[in-house]
Design an enzyme around this catalytic site. Structure first.
Site, short mmCIF file in Angstrom:
data_model
loop_
_atom_site.label_atom_id
_atom_site.label_comp_id
_atom_site.label_asym_id
_atom_site.label_seq_id
_atom_site.Cartn_x
_atom_site.Cartn_y
_atom_site.Cartn_z
N LEU A 25 23.92 -8.54 20.38
CA LEU A 25 23.77 -7.80 21.65
C LEU A 25 23.70 -6.30 21.37
CD1 LEU A 25 26.12 -9.76 24.09
CD2 LEU A 25 23.65 -10.01 23.77
N SER A 68 13.44 -4.02 16.07
CA SER A 68 12.03 -4.38 16.23
C SER A 68 11.10 -3.25 16.67
CB SER A 68 11.92 -5.53 17.24
OG SER A 68 12.27 -5.06 18.53
N THR A 91 6.06 -10.58 11.12
CA THR A 91 5.09 -9.86 11.94
C THR A 91 3.80 -9.59 11.17
OG1 THR A 91 4.66 -7.66 12.87
CG2 THR A 91 6.43 -7.79 11.28
N ASP A 92 2.71 -9.45 11.90
CA ASP A 92 1.44 -9.08 11.25
C ASP A 92 1.48 -7.66 10.69
OD1 ASP A 92 1.35 -7.66 13.65
OD2 ASP A 92 -0.65 -8.35 14.23
N GLU A 93 2.50 -6.88 11.11
CA GLU A 93 2.57 -5.49 10.65
C GLU A 93 2.84 -5.40 9.15
OE1 GLU A 93 4.48 -2.70 13.30
OE2 GLU A 93 4.14 -4.01 15.01
N TYR A 151 9.89 0.05 9.81
CA TYR A 151 10.04 -1.28 10.42
C TYR A 151 9.26 -2.32 9.63
CZ TYR A 151 8.75 -5.20 13.44
OH TYR A 151 8.50 -6.46 13.92
N SER A 152 7.96 -2.06 9.42
CA SER A 152 7.15 -3.09 8.76
C SER A 152 7.59 -3.27 7.30
CB SER A 152 5.66 -2.79 8.87
OG SER A 152 5.34 -1.53 8.36
N LYS A 168 10.54 -5.58 7.32
CA LYS A 168 10.14 -6.97 7.59
C LYS A 168 9.46 -7.58 6.36
CE LYS A 168 10.37 -8.98 11.00
NZ LYS A 168 11.49 -9.85 11.53
N ASN A 171 1.09 -8.86 18.25
CA ASN A 171 1.90 -8.32 19.36
C ASN A 171 2.06 -9.34 20.48
OD1 ASN A 171 0.87 -5.88 17.92
ND2 ASN A 171 2.02 -4.83 19.52
N ARG A 181 2.03 8.77 17.17
CA ARG A 181 3.12 8.23 16.34
C ARG A 181 2.81 8.59 14.88
NH1 ARG A 181 3.72 1.86 16.87
NH2 ARG A 181 5.19 2.32 18.54
P1 NAD Z 1 13.92 -7.60 20.42
O1 NAD Z 1 14.21 -6.23 19.91
O2 NAD Z 1 13.53 -7.78 21.84
O3 NAD Z 1 15.21 -8.52 20.17
C1 NAD Z 1 15.95 -8.49 19.00
C2 NAD Z 1 17.26 -9.25 19.23
O4 NAD Z 1 17.97 -9.28 17.99
C3 NAD Z 1 18.17 -8.62 20.27
O5 NAD Z 1 18.70 -9.61 21.13
C4 NAD Z 1 19.27 -7.98 19.44
O6 NAD Z 1 20.52 -7.91 20.10
C5 NAD Z 1 19.33 -8.93 18.25
N1 NAD Z 1 19.87 -8.28 17.04
C6 NAD Z 1 19.50 -7.08 16.52
N2 NAD Z 1 20.24 -6.81 15.43
C7 NAD Z 1 21.07 -7.88 15.25
C8 NAD Z 1 22.05 -8.19 14.29
N3 NAD Z 1 22.34 -7.36 13.28
N4 NAD Z 1 22.70 -9.37 14.39
C9 NAD Z 1 22.44 -10.23 15.40
N5 NAD Z 1 21.53 -9.96 16.36
C10 NAD Z 1 20.84 -8.81 16.27
O7 NAD Z 1 12.83 -8.18 19.43
P2 NAD Z 1 11.61 -9.17 19.72
O8 NAD Z 1 10.45 -8.38 20.16
O9 NAD Z 1 12.09 -10.32 20.51
O10 NAD Z 1 11.29 -9.66 18.23
C11 NAD Z 1 11.95 -10.79 17.68
C12 NAD Z 1 11.44 -11.01 16.27
O11 NAD Z 1 10.04 -11.21 16.28
C13 NAD Z 1 11.69 -9.83 15.34
O12 NAD Z 1 12.07 -10.33 14.08
C14 NAD Z 1 10.34 -9.13 15.25
O13 NAD Z 1 10.20 -8.49 14.01
C15 NAD Z 1 9.40 -10.31 15.39
N6 NAD Z 1 8.08 -10.01 16.00
C16 NAD Z 1 8.00 -9.35 17.19
C17 NAD Z 1 6.72 -9.14 17.76
C18 NAD Z 1 6.58 -8.47 19.10
O14 NAD Z 1 5.45 -8.23 19.55
N7 NAD Z 1 7.66 -8.15 19.82
C19 NAD Z 1 5.58 -9.58 17.10
C20 NAD Z 1 5.72 -10.25 15.89
C21 NAD Z 1 6.97 -10.46 15.35
P1 TYD Z 2 4.43 -1.08 20.63
O1 TYD Z 2 4.56 -1.85 21.89
O2 TYD Z 2 5.53 -0.17 20.22
O3 TYD Z 2 4.14 -2.16 19.48
P2 TYD Z 2 3.67 -1.93 17.93
O4 TYD Z 2 3.70 -0.52 17.59
O5 TYD Z 2 4.70 -2.71 17.19
O6 TYD Z 2 2.32 -2.51 17.86
O7 TYD Z 2 3.12 -0.21 20.71
C1 TYD Z 2 1.84 -0.82 20.91
C2 TYD Z 2 0.80 0.26 20.82
O8 TYD Z 2 0.96 1.16 21.94
C3 TYD Z 2 0.92 1.13 19.57
O9 TYD Z 2 -0.39 1.47 19.12
C4 TYD Z 2 1.64 2.38 20.06
C5 TYD Z 2 1.17 2.51 21.50
N1 TYD Z 2 2.15 3.13 22.43
C6 TYD Z 2 1.76 4.19 23.26
O10 TYD Z 2 0.61 4.65 23.22
N2 TYD Z 2 2.68 4.71 24.12
C7 TYD Z 2 3.96 4.26 24.19
O11 TYD Z 2 4.79 4.83 24.98
C8 TYD Z 2 4.35 3.16 23.36
C9 TYD Z 2 5.75 2.61 23.40
C10 TYD Z 2 3.40 2.62 22.50
#
Ligand code: NAD
Ligand code: TYD
Length: 339
Positions: free
Chosen positions: A35, A85, A125-127, A153-154, A157, A182, A276
């Site tokens: 959490l 993340s 992740t694809d990143e 981050y990437s 991962k 994403n 960024r």
């Molecule tokens: P999120 O940030 O919404 O959720 C992460 C969760 O992990 C949270 O509930 C947080 O409390 C928990 N957490 C963080 N650190 C922790 C720790 N040390 N111990 C236990 N719990 C912990 O992330 P998300 O977007 O749901 O992503 C989930 C996974 O999917 C991640 O591994 C991310 O790299 C991967 N992923 C995300 C996306 C995307 O588009 N969001 C795409 C591809 C892969």
């Molecule tokens: P994000 O949702 O952070 O995912 P990721 O960087 O992991 O792909 O961002 C998606 C895209 O949107 C990325 O190219 C950055 C851009 N972005 C903005 O332009 N403005 C914003 O406020 C945020 C959060 C992201």
């Protein structure tokens, strides 16, 4: 069958918990989550009373707590969603990303080795593949594309992925890895592009687009990601990596315009802000392997998924308003004021 789902109070993890509980009424689903700012217990309120569900608040880096849980639950499968993340946060403060994303993965796998599981699945992740140039639309990430990371981050991962494969080769741990593009959908934390733009639109706040807004992301509805992981943990081959993506590439600016239009807000809210650091240009997944081996295909098209998602944010204002009025407000002010 007992499954430990780490990070199940976050965006994708919670959707996965809902998916598993409804698809497999005889499975026990145990959510382990620290959490952090990104984890929200209110997200799980609909399943808290389900007798097949257990929530445990713990850090995946806490060996004692993790081993204790494995001792109690003797899980068959572990799916690791827990992670820091958000790319922008990793640029501000990489340390916690290395700790949670790499050392947390190690701790979980050590417990898996100690207690024995039929599968440890790493949600990646694809990143990890870095980015693709905008002028080569013919290029896609496959599972053999070299790891080439851009952000802390990437990099964290990718490090975890390498460790997962090393545990497979060295200790014979039955692992699998998925690398998804994403995601978007319900319970997406409002620091990410799509929910941030929806929330700002609804509050008539500026819509901060990084750089020129031409960066491309490959969007997948979260339920399709959950279904892909379900297939991999049951039918995917041990030791393998599977890319997940639905060939839905969109430029950031087009997504923001689409959200404005859907919410009937003027495009004059769009504000271009500083780019960024190290901003990846384009992500694009080739999902041929998971399609051919496991028959997976995305079911929700972006045009439908984005309408459902916007409607969800309209219907669940209390969920995201509580978030943006709390600790998150300090983050927003730090990242976006005078950017
Ligand atoms: P999120 O940030 O919404 O959720 C992460 C969760 O992990 C949270 O509930 C947080 O409390 C928990 N957490 C963080 N650190 C922790 C720790 N040390 N111990 C236990 N719990 C912990 O992330 P998300 O977007 O749901 O992503 C989930 C996974 O999917 C991640 O591994 C991310 O790299 C991967 N992923 C995300 C996306 C995307 O588009 N969001 C795409 C591809 C892969
Ligand atoms: P994000 O949702 O952070 O995912 P990721 O960087 O992991 O792909 O961002 C998606 C895209 O949107 C990325 O190219 C950055 C851009 N972005 C903005 O332009 N403005 C914003 O406020 C945020 C959060 C992201």
């Amino acid at each position: 069958m007992t499954i430990i789902v780490t990070g199940g109070a976050g965006f994708i993890g919670s959707n996965f918990v809902f998916h598993m509980l409804s698809r497999y009424p005889d499975y026990r689903v145990v959510c382990l989550d620290k959490l952090t700012y990104a984890g929200n217990l209110s997200t799980l309120k609909g399943v808290m009373d389900n007798p097949n569900f257990r929530f445990v608040k713990a850090d995946i880096c806490d060996r004692e707590a993790v081993f204790q849980l494995f001792e109690e639950e003797k899980p068959d499968i572990v799916v690791n969603f827990a992670a820091e993340s958000h790319v922008d946060r990793s640029i501000e403060d990489p340390g916690i990303f290395l700790r949670t994303n790499i050392l947390g993965t190690q701790t979980l796998m050590d417990a898996c080795c100690r207690y024995g599981v039929t599968r440890y699945h790493q949600v990646s992740t694809d990143e990890v593949y870095g980015d693709l140039p905008l002028d080569r639309p013919d290029l896609f990430f496959t599972e053999t594309t070299p790891i080439h990371t851009s952000s802390p981050y990437s990099a964290s991962k990718a490090s975890a992925d390498l460790l997962v494969l090393a545990y497979h080769r060295t200790y014979g741990l039955p692992v699998s890895i998925s690398r998804c593009s994403n995601n978007y959908g319900p319970y997406h934390f409002p620091e990410k592009l799509i929910p941030l733009m929806i929330a700002n639109c609804l509050n008539d706040k500026p819509l901060p687009v990084y750089g020129d807004g031409l960066n491309v992301r490959d969007w997948l509805y979260v339920e399709d990601h959950c279904k892909a992981i379900d297939l991999i943990i049951h039918k995917g081959r041990v030791g393998e990596v599977y890319n997940i993506g639905g060939h839905n590439e969109m430029r950031n600016i087009d997504i923001v315009r689409l959200i404005c239009k859907a919410l009937n807000k003027p495009e004059s809210l769009i504000t271009y802000v500083a780019d960024r650091k190290g901003h990846d240009m384009r992500y694009a997944i080739d999902p041929t392997k998971i399609h051919n081996e496991l028959g997976w295909l995305p079911e929700t098209m972006f045009k439908d998924g984005i309408v459902k998602t916007i409607q969800w944010y309209l219907d669940h204002r209390e969920w995201w308003e509580e978030i943006i009025s709390g600790e998150y407000r300090n983050y927003y002010e730090k990242m976006y004021t005078n950017r």
